[in-house]
Design a protein around this motif. Structure first.
Motif, PDB file in Angstrom:
ATOM      1  N   PRO A 170       0.807  -1.230   0.000  1.00 26.16           N
ATOM      2  CA  PRO A 170       0.000   0.000   0.000  1.00 26.16           C
ATOM      3  C   PRO A 170       0.839   1.278   0.000  1.00 26.16           C
ATOM      4  CG  PRO A 170      -0.903  -1.570   1.555  1.00 26.16           C
ATOM      5  CD  PRO A 170       0.410  -2.138   1.075  1.00 26.16           C
ATOM      6  N   ALA A 171       2.033   1.221   0.552  1.00 25.25           N
ATOM      7  CA  ALA A 171       2.893   2.405   0.576  1.00 25.25           C
ATOM      8  C   ALA A 171       3.332   2.806  -0.823  1.00 25.25           C
ATOM      9  CB  ALA A 171       4.117   2.165   1.456  1.00 25.25           C
ATOM     10  N   TRP A 172       3.336   1.873  -1.749  1.00 22.25           N
ATOM     11  CA  TRP A 172       3.785   2.148  -3.118  1.00 22.25           C
ATOM     12  C   TRP A 172       2.612   2.416  -4.053  1.00 22.25           C
ATOM     13  CZ3 TRP A 172       8.798   2.970  -4.140  1.00 22.25           C
ATOM     14  CH2 TRP A 172       9.706   2.561  -3.175  1.00 22.25           C
ATOM     15  N   GLU A 173       1.425   2.579  -3.501  1.00 18.95           N
ATOM     16  CA  GLU A 173       0.229   2.798  -4.313  1.00 18.95           C
ATOM     17  C   GLU A 173       0.374   4.041  -5.197  1.00 18.95           C
ATOM     18  OE1 GLU A 173      -4.354   4.000  -3.409  1.00 18.95           O
ATOM     19  OE2 GLU A 173      -3.347   2.666  -2.006  1.00 18.95           O
ATOM     20  N   ASN A 174       0.905   5.110  -4.627  1.00 19.16           N
ATOM     21  CA  ASN A 174       1.152   6.360  -5.359  1.00 19.16           C
ATOM     22  C   ASN A 174       2.153   7.174  -4.546  1.00 19.16           C
ATOM     23  OD1 ASN A 174      -0.264   8.041  -3.408  1.00 19.16           O
ATOM     24  ND2 ASN A 174      -2.160   7.230  -4.271  1.00 19.16           N
ATOM     25  N   PRO A 175       2.720   8.231  -5.129  1.00 16.14           N
ATOM     26  CA  PRO A 175       3.722   9.017  -4.389  1.00 16.14           C
ATOM     27  C   PRO A 175       3.190   9.590  -3.075  1.00 16.14           C
ATOM     28  CG  PRO A 175       3.752   9.600  -6.708  1.00 16.14           C
ATOM     29  CD  PRO A 175       2.560   8.699  -6.499  1.00 16.14           C
ATOM     30  N   GLU A 181       3.745  10.031   2.573  1.00 16.84           N
ATOM     31  CA  GLU A 181       3.002  10.156   3.834  1.00 16.84           C
ATOM     32  C   GLU A 181       3.440   9.067   4.814  1.00 16.84           C
ATOM     33  OE1 GLU A 181       1.230  12.494   5.035  1.00 16.84           O
ATOM     34  OE2 GLU A 181       0.474  13.622   3.321  1.00 16.84           O
ATOM     35  N   ARG A 182       3.713   7.886   4.288  1.00 16.68           N
ATOM     36  CA  ARG A 182       4.192   6.805   5.155  1.00 16.68           C
ATOM     37  C   ARG A 182       5.561   7.150   5.730  1.00 16.68           C
ATOM     38  NH1 ARG A 182       3.362   0.673   5.087  1.00 16.68           N
ATOM     39  NH2 ARG A 182       5.176  -0.083   6.222  1.00 16.68           N
ATOM     40  N   VAL A 183       6.426   7.719   4.893  1.00 17.99           N
ATOM     41  CA  VAL A 183       7.750   8.128   5.377  1.00 17.99           C
ATOM     42  C   VAL A 183       7.589   9.174   6.478  1.00 17.99           C
ATOM     43  CG1 VAL A 183       9.891   9.307   4.766  1.00 17.99           C
ATOM     44  CG2 VAL A 183       8.950   7.567   3.234  1.00 17.99           C
ATOM     45  N   LEU A 184       6.713  10.160   6.259  1.00 21.27           N
ATOM     46  CA  LEU A 184       6.521  11.217   7.265  1.00 21.27           C
ATOM     47  C   LEU A 184       5.894  10.684   8.551  1.00 21.27           C
ATOM     48  CD1 LEU A 184       5.444  14.287   5.122  1.00 21.27           C
ATOM     49  CD2 LEU A 184       7.601  13.935   6.341  1.00 21.27           C
ATOM     50  N   ALA A 185       5.087   9.647   8.437  1.00 15.66           N
ATOM     51  CA  ALA A 185       4.509   9.052   9.648  1.00 15.66           C
ATOM     52  C   ALA A 185       5.610   8.461  10.527  1.00 15.66           C
ATOM     53  CB  ALA A 185       3.493   7.973   9.270  1.00 15.66           C
ATOM     54  N   LEU A 205       6.582  15.459  -1.412  1.00 21.89           N
ATOM     55  CA  LEU A 205       5.142  15.643  -1.280  1.00 21.89           C
ATOM     56  C   LEU A 205       4.717  17.017  -1.805  1.00 21.89           C
ATOM     57  CD1 LEU A 205       3.759  14.216   2.082  1.00 21.89           C
ATOM     58  CD2 LEU A 205       2.886  13.840  -0.215  1.00 21.89           C
ATOM     59  N   GLY A 206       5.522  18.031  -1.506  1.00 18.03           N
ATOM     60  CA  GLY A 206       5.223  19.367  -2.011  1.00 18.03           C
ATOM     61  C   GLY A 206       5.187  19.404  -3.524  1.00 18.03           C
ATOM     62  N   ARG A 207       6.148  18.748  -4.151  1.00 23.02           N
ATOM     63  CA  ARG A 207       6.168  18.682  -5.620  1.00 23.02           C
ATOM     64  C   ARG A 207       4.988  17.873  -6.154  1.00 23.02           C
ATOM     65  NH1 ARG A 207      12.548  17.406  -6.575  1.00 23.02           N
ATOM     66  NH2 ARG A 207      13.315  19.400  -5.825  1.00 23.02           N
ATOM     67  N   TYR A 208       4.673  16.786  -5.473  1.00 26.64           N
ATOM     68  CA  TYR A 208       3.527  15.970  -5.893  1.00 26.64           C
ATOM     69  C   TYR A 208       2.245  16.794  -5.845  1.00 26.64           C
ATOM     70  CZ  TYR A 208      -0.175  12.493  -5.803  1.00 26.64           C
ATOM     71  OH  TYR A 208      -1.324  11.792  -6.070  1.00 26.64           O
ATOM     72  N   TYR A 209       2.018  17.478  -4.732  1.00 26.10           N
ATOM     73  CA  TYR A 209       0.798  18.284  -4.598  1.00 26.10           C
ATOM     74  C   TYR A 209       0.794  19.456  -5.586  1.00 26.10           C
ATOM     75  CZ  TYR A 209      -0.424  15.715  -0.347  1.00 26.10           C
ATOM     76  OH  TYR A 209      -0.767  14.748   0.548  1.00 26.10           O
ATOM     77  N   LEU A 210       1.951  19.987  -5.907  1.00 32.94           N
ATOM     78  CA  LEU A 210       2.032  21.045  -6.917  1.00 32.94           C
ATOM     79  C   LEU A 210       1.525  20.514  -8.251  1.00 32.94           C
ATOM     80  CD1 LEU A 210       2.914  23.867  -7.869  1.00 32.94           C
ATOM     81  CD2 LEU A 210       5.231  22.963  -8.112  1.00 32.94           C
ATOM     82  N   GLY A 211       1.948  19.325  -8.619  1.00 33.63           N
ATOM     83  CA  GLY A 211       1.484  18.705  -9.860  1.00 33.63           C
ATOM     84  C   GLY A 211      -0.003  18.394  -9.853  1.00 33.63           C
TER      85      GLY A 211
END
Length: 135
Positions: free
Chosen positions: A20-25, A30-34, A46-52
């Motif tokens: 599940p951690a590899w489902e999407n960036p 988020e798993r790493v940050l947890a 994550l910032g770049r992902y959300y920018l996209g």
């Protein structure tokens, strides 16, 4: 043979458990940050992902906790601030970045875009031209 099968079975289960951690960036970072809330790379990615994804508030939140000293991060944060119509904050960020490195073409170009957004055509032209003159 039984030991090899047991080891393979364990690795299969361990891999399956982490899928599940590899489902999407987003899920991955988020798993790493947890596990590591202060992980700069995770916030940056994550910032770049959300920018996209054009999720600008979330992008800004994570970029602001990422590698804020990097030119790409500064550019992305200023871009997001411009999208959020927080032009004064974007201008200040770009001004500081230009002071640190006056020959960073993408910072100069984004400053031109910011002035264009403000209908300040003279400054927009100045920064667009300056960005093209950078060696």
């Amino acid at each position: 043979p039984y030991a090899a099968a047991a080891v393979l079975g364990f690795w299969f289960w361990a891999t399956w458990d982490h899928m599940p951690a590899w489902e999407n960036p987003e899920a991955l970072w988020e798993r790493v940050l947890a596990q590591e809330p202060a992980n700069l790379d995770a916030h940056e990615n994550l910032g770049r992902y959300y920018l996209g994804q054009e999720r600008h508030e979330l992008s800004l939140k994570h970029l602001s906790q990422g590698k804020t000293y990097l030119s790409d991060n500064i550019h992305n944060r200023a871009f997001v601030l411009m999208r959020l119509k927080r032009l004064d904050e974007a201008d200040e960020l770009l001004r500081q970045a230009e002071q640190r490195n006056p020959n960073e073409a993408k910072i100069l170009n984004l400053r031109g875009s910011l002035y264009l957004e403000r209908d300040d055509f003279a400054n927009a032209e100045y920064y667009f031209r300056k960005s093209m003159e950078v060696p």
